[in-house]
Structures are given as C-alpha cells and as structure tokens.
Design a protein around this motif. Structure first.
Motif, PDB file in Angstrom:
ATOM      1  N   UNK A 183      42.860 -11.735  23.665  1.00 24.38           N
ATOM      2  CA  UNK A 183      42.829 -13.036  23.005  1.00 24.38           C
ATOM      3  C   UNK A 183      41.399 -13.427  22.701  1.00 24.38           C
ATOM      4  N   UNK A 184      41.237 -14.436  21.874  1.00 25.04           N
ATOM      5  CA  UNK A 184      39.919 -15.011  21.691  1.00 25.04           C
ATOM      6  C   UNK A 184      39.004 -14.315  20.720  1.00 25.04           C
ATOM      7  N   UNK A 185      39.520 -13.552  19.745  1.00 25.22           N
ATOM      8  CA  UNK A 185      38.657 -13.077  18.673  1.00 25.22           C
ATOM      9  C   UNK A 185      38.144 -14.283  17.893  1.00 25.22           C
ATOM     10  N   UNK A 186      36.928 -14.156  17.346  1.00 22.64           N
ATOM     11  CA  UNK A 186      36.253 -15.331  16.797  1.00 22.64           C
ATOM     12  C   UNK A 186      35.722 -15.102  15.388  1.00 22.64           C
ATOM     13  N   UNK A 187      35.701 -16.185  14.611  1.00 19.91           N
ATOM     14  CA  UNK A 187      34.912 -16.309  13.394  1.00 19.91           C
ATOM     15  C   UNK A 187      33.839 -17.346  13.677  1.00 19.91           C
ATOM     16  N   UNK A 188      32.573 -16.940  13.551  1.00 18.25           N
ATOM     17  CA  UNK A 188      31.444 -17.825  13.863  1.00 18.25           C
ATOM     18  C   UNK A 188      30.507 -17.948  12.677  1.00 18.25           C
ATOM     19  N   UNK A 189      29.990 -19.144  12.450  1.00 22.32           N
ATOM     20  CA  UNK A 189      28.848 -19.295  11.559  1.00 22.32           C
ATOM     21  C   UNK A 189      27.613 -19.105  12.426  1.00 22.32           C
ATOM     22  N   UNK A 190      26.750 -18.175  12.030  1.00 17.02           N
ATOM     23  CA  UNK A 190      25.640 -17.757  12.876  1.00 17.02           C
ATOM     24  C   UNK A 190      24.412 -18.607  12.572  1.00 17.02           C
ATOM     25  N   UNK A 191      23.914 -19.267  13.612  1.00 17.90           N
ATOM     26  CA  UNK A 191      22.798 -20.186  13.478  1.00 17.90           C
ATOM     27  C   UNK A 191      21.579 -19.656  14.221  1.00 17.90           C
ATOM     28  N   UNK A 192      20.439 -19.956  13.699  1.00 16.24           N
ATOM     29  CA  UNK A 192      19.168 -19.500  14.270  1.00 16.24           C
ATOM     30  C   UNK A 192      19.037 -19.927  15.731  1.00 16.24           C
ATOM     31  N   UNK A 193      18.841 -18.948  16.608  1.00 18.36           N
ATOM     32  CA  UNK A 193      18.581 -19.221  18.012  1.00 18.36           C
ATOM     33  C   UNK A 193      19.774 -19.653  18.833  1.00 18.36           C
TER      34      UNK A 193
ATOM     35  N   UNK B  93      13.350 -16.939  16.126  1.00 21.09           N
ATOM     36  CA  UNK B  93      13.353 -17.953  17.185  1.00 21.09           C
ATOM     37  C   UNK B  93      12.779 -17.517  18.527  1.00 21.09           C
ATOM     38  N   UNK B  94      12.599 -16.209  18.760  1.00 20.61           N
ATOM     39  CA  UNK B  94      12.188 -15.764  20.094  1.00 20.61           C
ATOM     40  C   UNK B  94      10.938 -14.886  20.026  1.00 20.61           C
ATOM     41  N   UNK B  95       9.930 -15.372  19.314  1.00 25.36           N
ATOM     42  CA  UNK B  95       8.713 -14.590  19.141  1.00 25.36           C
ATOM     43  C   UNK B  95       7.576 -15.018  20.058  1.00 25.36           C
ATOM     44  N   UNK B  96       7.724 -16.138  20.753  1.00 25.48           N
ATOM     45  CA  UNK B  96       6.604 -16.666  21.554  1.00 25.48           C
ATOM     46  C   UNK B  96       6.540 -16.072  22.952  1.00 25.48           C
ATOM     47  N   UNK B  97       7.696 -15.773  23.543  1.00 21.74           N
ATOM     48  CA  UNK B  97       7.730 -15.202  24.887  1.00 21.74           C
ATOM     49  C   UNK B  97       7.666 -13.683  24.769  1.00 21.74           C
ATOM     50  N   UNK B  98       6.624 -13.029  25.288  1.00 17.89           N
ATOM     51  CA  UNK B  98       6.491 -11.576  25.134  1.00 17.89           C
ATOM     52  C   UNK B  98       7.573 -10.786  25.852  1.00 17.89           C
ATOM     53  N   UNK B  99       8.290 -11.420  26.787  1.00 21.30           N
ATOM     54  CA  UNK B  99       9.345 -10.726  27.505  1.00 21.30           C
ATOM     55  C   UNK B  99      10.660 -10.704  26.729  1.00 21.30           C
ATOM     56  N   UNK B 100      10.777 -11.573  25.741  1.00 21.84           N
ATOM     57  CA  UNK B 100      12.008 -11.643  24.963  1.00 21.84           C
ATOM     58  C   UNK B 100      11.896 -10.761  23.721  1.00 21.84           C
ATOM     59  N   UNK B 101      13.042 -10.272  23.245  1.00 22.97           N
ATOM     60  CA  UNK B 101      13.035  -9.398  22.070  1.00 22.97           C
ATOM     61  C   UNK B 101      12.844 -10.250  20.811  1.00 22.97           C
ATOM     62  N   UNK B 102      11.756 -10.051  20.089  1.00 22.41           N
ATOM     63  CA  UNK B 102      11.453 -10.929  18.955  1.00 22.41           C
ATOM     64  C   UNK B 102      12.383 -10.771  17.763  1.00 22.41           C
ATOM     65  N   UNK B 103      13.164  -9.691  17.727  1.00 21.82           N
ATOM     66  CA  UNK B 103      14.074  -9.481  16.595  1.00 21.82           C
ATOM     67  C   UNK B 103      15.365 -10.267  16.737  1.00 21.82           C
ATOM     68  N   UNK B 104      15.623 -10.863  17.908  1.00 23.10           N
ATOM     69  CA  UNK B 104      16.885 -11.571  18.127  1.00 23.10           C
ATOM     70  C   UNK B 104      16.964 -12.814  17.249  1.00 23.10           C
ATOM     71  N   UNK B 105      18.127 -12.989  16.616  1.00 22.14           N
ATOM     72  CA  UNK B 105      18.416 -14.181  15.817  1.00 22.14           C
ATOM     73  C   UNK B 105      19.410 -15.090  16.544  1.00 22.14           C
ATOM     74  N   UNK B 106      20.442 -14.498  17.161  1.00 27.11           N
ATOM     75  CA  UNK B 106      21.402 -15.251  17.961  1.00 27.11           C
ATOM     76  C   UNK B 106      21.869 -14.369  19.109  1.00 27.11           C
TER      77      UNK B 106
END
Length: 492
Positions: free
Chosen positions: A359-369, A320-333
């Motif tokens: 408090x506040x530990x989480x279970x998350x479904x990980x979505x693109x971007x 999701x983050x491959x277009x901006x050269x300043x952002x890390x392209x390997x990031x998924x979320x």
C-alpha cells in the motif's frame, strides 16, 4: 461524519494491552520493551469481523457493508482512523485509542482498504472497450502494438526518441537498442558495464533536449562494484552514438554521478532511477533507498534521494545542501523509497511516483530541499502484514505529503506528461504506470495542487515498466510479461 459501526469488544483484543512500541522511558542500560508482534489480518478477524464480516461485507449487529466505492475514497482515510481510535458511541462502537497505538489503528485502515479493493477493482476497471476502442472520460483510443514480443526485448525499462524518430529502448539485463517501424536493431556496442542485481540493471535512457546540437544521451544503470561481485549502485552517465540505420555504437562517455564505493550494496531492491531535464541546464534523477529505509533520512548518503546536477555533472550553486561539507551537495529532495517515475510537467513542476511497501504508492510534487518522510511516515503497512507507520507527520515533524496515494499499491513505474496534438483533451495531464496486479496505466489531472481527475485508462496488458509520450504525442508503454511496446492511438 462517516458512521462506522465497528462494534469491537475489549476482551477480544486483550492481547493488545501488551506493550505495542518501544518505551522512551526505559532506564539507562536496560533494554526497552519490544513491540508486540501484530498480524493485521488476524487482528481484524479476531476483533472486527464479528460485526463487519471477514471481507467487510457487514451483517453482524446490523452493520452495513464497507464495500462501496464511496467509502473507498481517500477522503475517508482520516474518518476511518478516527472512528477506530475515538469510537462511534451512537453506533455502539468503543474507542480503541486506549488499547492500540496509532500505527496499529492505521494498519487496520489499510487492511480495510485491501478488502474494499477486492470488491471495487472491477467497478473501476477502466474505460469500456468495444471492438478494440476504449472510451475514456475525455477521449477515445485503441491500443496498438509497436514492438512485438520476441523482437529482442528483455524486461524493457526505459524509452526515449532521437530527433529522426528512432526510439531508444533499454533492456534491464544490459542491452540498449534502437527501434523504428516495429523493427529492433542489434545491441548498441560500447555501452558501460552494468550488473543486473534484482531490480537493478540498465534502467532509464534520456535524450538531451538539444541532442541535434550536442548529441548527448544519458543512461542510468547499476554500476558493478569493483571489489564485490554481488554489489552495485545507481550511476548516471552520458555518451554519444554513432548510428548507421538501426546499428549503433556508444562513445565519448562521461560520468555524471557516481556514489562512493563504500555505499555500494548487494541488495537487489530499489534503485530508482529516472532522468529528467528542466531545459534550464539541469538534470534531475531519482535514486532508491536500496532496501535500507533509514538511509533515506541521512543527507550524507545517496539512498532515497532525488538529485539535481548541471548537465555536465557539476553541482548547481543554488542546490539546497551545499553548505554542509558532510552532506551530499547534489541532493534536491530526500526521504524517498523507490521513485520509478519522474517528469517535469508543462508548467515546470517536477513530479515523481514511488513505491510504498504494502500500500501507499505515491504521486509527489518534488520541492527543493523537502523531506518526503520515508520511512518515518507512510500510507502503507509492512509486507508481513504488520503495522508500519502513520501517513501524517507527528508533532515536530515536517514532511511533504503526497498529492495522491494509491492504496493498495499499484507498483508505480513510469510517468510522463501528455503534450502534442494527438490527445488535446489530455494536454498537461500526467500518465502513470504500474507493475502490480494487471499493470494499470492512469491518467491524472492536477489543478491548484489537487487531483481533480483520475482514471484507469487500461490494464491487464502486462507489467508496466515505462510510460512515455512520443514526439508524435502518442502515449507509449513499455511492458514486461510480455516484453513488448504498445501505444495509445486516438480514435475520432
């Protein structure tokens, strides 16, 4: 509507009329008012305890106890919050929205949850155990020790298996070992250098799904900084093993992911880091925010992210983050705190479990971007008993919310999905571990994006570092304090 009779008096909390958050209207060049220090326990005792009791037991002004399982459910979070903010006129309770900001009101809800947990924990201690047999909601099992304490384990962190049944175990101080039939081999030689910094060190191990053909084994570790003897950062490598019995050597190493040297930190907090394959040519791994929460919101930095790369470390074109050269392209979320559980379920959904602070530990479904909001939203408070954030996005914010929150914290660590024939009643369910308190292991069933079943399978065995379903379908658990490996074995 849940009737909460919090009969608070305005005079008792007059100090709350002081500024509670930085003003956005400060004149240019002038410092905005600083947030007033708030201790939530003291605030509750000064304002709420006169009616509800210091432990939430009720009594004053005829109020009923808050210490019930029914009121402990997460579905009541917003009802508690609204009752404090808007008041409950029919029960003689004033609205506190005019004198408390929303973060403080939520902090009081968290404090109530902590009080309730002290009472309800014994009521939800897990399945009943009789003569070594645990009777859970859908299956019976017993606990069996696989690797005894004193067999060469030191903070065992990650587990995985080779096709011949040998188990690979990482020790956080820096050793990788093979184990079979209760025996543990010597340290595998040649593995990459790592540095145990606080919570970091040698962390996860993941055997490639096609290991029989390619021989790859992946490791996550704290890579030592070449310039700062106290600093390190999460790194992912892969290599191959030459094995003779339980003795092995590591060779053919390749770097899959490594952060820039300037991002390395001496902080001992929040490294992540789990490794998961999607069997489509990609590998996912988690990276903690290293104790710098604000960096989780920065797409130019690795902190607080889940990454997706090709199995050789190259970047997939559809990230999701491959277009901006300043952002890390390997990031998924992004927007994560410390994800120490990561798994792909049987339907191809990626899940994580991650730590909140208090408090506040989480279970998350990980979505693109998707942005998971840390530290801008959280179902927790600060360790020093002060308010932190709200658990819901404010207007204009777009954050992914957790499927399940643990409040108080469970110290989320280790996550897998049940498969195989050993526990057919649990097939497809998630099994999640925790470090906090007495080390619980939970079974979680999710349907249509909602948790429909959650039970504590057992606790009080040790701090749970990893939960992994073996090739035999049994649920294995890596424990710290004591350092050993146990497993759940079905009883018919």
């Amino acid at each position: 509507m849940l009737k909460l009779s919090l009969a608070l008096t305005l005079t008792a909390c007059a100090f709350l009329l002081l500024p509670l958050e930085k003003s956005s209207d400060a004149e240019p060049g002038k410092q905005a008012p600083q947030q007033t220090a708030i201790n939530l326990t003291r605030l509750y005792n000064d304002t709420c305890a006169k009616c509800h009791g210091e432990q939430g037991e009720g009594g004053g002004a005829g109020t009923k106890t808050l210490l019930t399982l029914e009121k402990f459910g997460s579905q009541h979070d917003k009802l508690f919050f609204d009752a404090i903010k808007k008041g409950v006129p029919d029960m003689g309770m004033d609205a506190y929205g005019p004198t408390m900001n929303d973060e403080t009101i939520w902090g009081l809800v968290v404090h109530l949850r902590e009080l309730q947990n002290k009472y309800t924990e014994a009521l939800v201690a897990g399945p009943k155990e009789t003569e070594g047999v645990y009777t859970s909601q859908r299956a019976k099992f017993r606990l069996e020790t696989v690797v005894e304490k004193g067999k060469g384990l030191a903070v065992p962190w990650g587990l995985d298996w080779l096709p011949d049944g040998k188990m690979l175990i990482t020790n956080r101080p820096g050793a990788l070992r093979l184990s079979q039939n209760g025996e543990v081999g010597p340290e595998i030689t040649g593995i990459p250098a790592t540095r145990e910094i606080g919570q970091g060190g040698l962390m996860d191990v993941a055997v490639h799904p096609n290991y029989a053909k390619n021989g790859w084994v992946y490791l996550s570790l704290t890579d030592p900084s070449p310039t700062d003897p106290k600093a390190g950062m999460t790194k992912i490598v892969r290599g191959k093993l030459k094995i003779e019995g339980l003795t092995a050597s590591w060779h053919s190493e390749q770097t899959i992911y490594q952060s820039k040297p300037e991002t390395y930190s001496p902080s001992g907090a929040h490294f992540g880091s789990r490794i998961v394959f999607d069997k489509k040519g990609h590998v996912f791994f988690s990276h903690g925010e290293r104790g710098s929460g604000e960096k989780a919101q920065d797409l130019t930095l690795p902190n607080g992210k889940i990454f997706r790369v090709n199995e050789d470390g190259s970047i997939p074109k559809d990230n999701p983050f491959t277009k901006d050269p300043n952002q890390l392209p390997a990031i998924w979320s992004w927007g994560h705190r410390n994800p120490q559980g990561l798994v792909m379920d049987l339907k191809g959904n990626l899940w994580d479990t991650e730590h909140g602070p208090r408090g506040g530990d989480e279970l998350n479904v990980i979505q693109k971007g998707a942005n998971y909001g840390w530290p801008l939203i959280a179902t927790s408070i600060n360790y020093n008993d002060s308010p932190l954030a709200l658990p819901w996005p404010k207007e204009g914010q777009n954050f992914a919310l957790p499927t399940l929150r643990w409040l108080p914290s469970t110290g989320a660590c280790g996550l897998d999905v049940v498969q195989g024939s050993a526990f057919p009643e649990w097939k497809g369910d998630l099994v999640a571990g925790g470090l906090a308190g007495n080390g619980p292991v939970f079974r979680i069933r999710v349907q249509n994006g909602k948790v429909v079943e959650e039970e504590k399978l057992f606790w009080r065995q040790g701090r749970v570092r990893d939960v992994a379903v073996g090739p035999d379908g049994l649920v294995y658990v890596a424990l710290n304090q004591p350092d050993k490996i146990i497993r759940l074995v079905p009883v018919k």
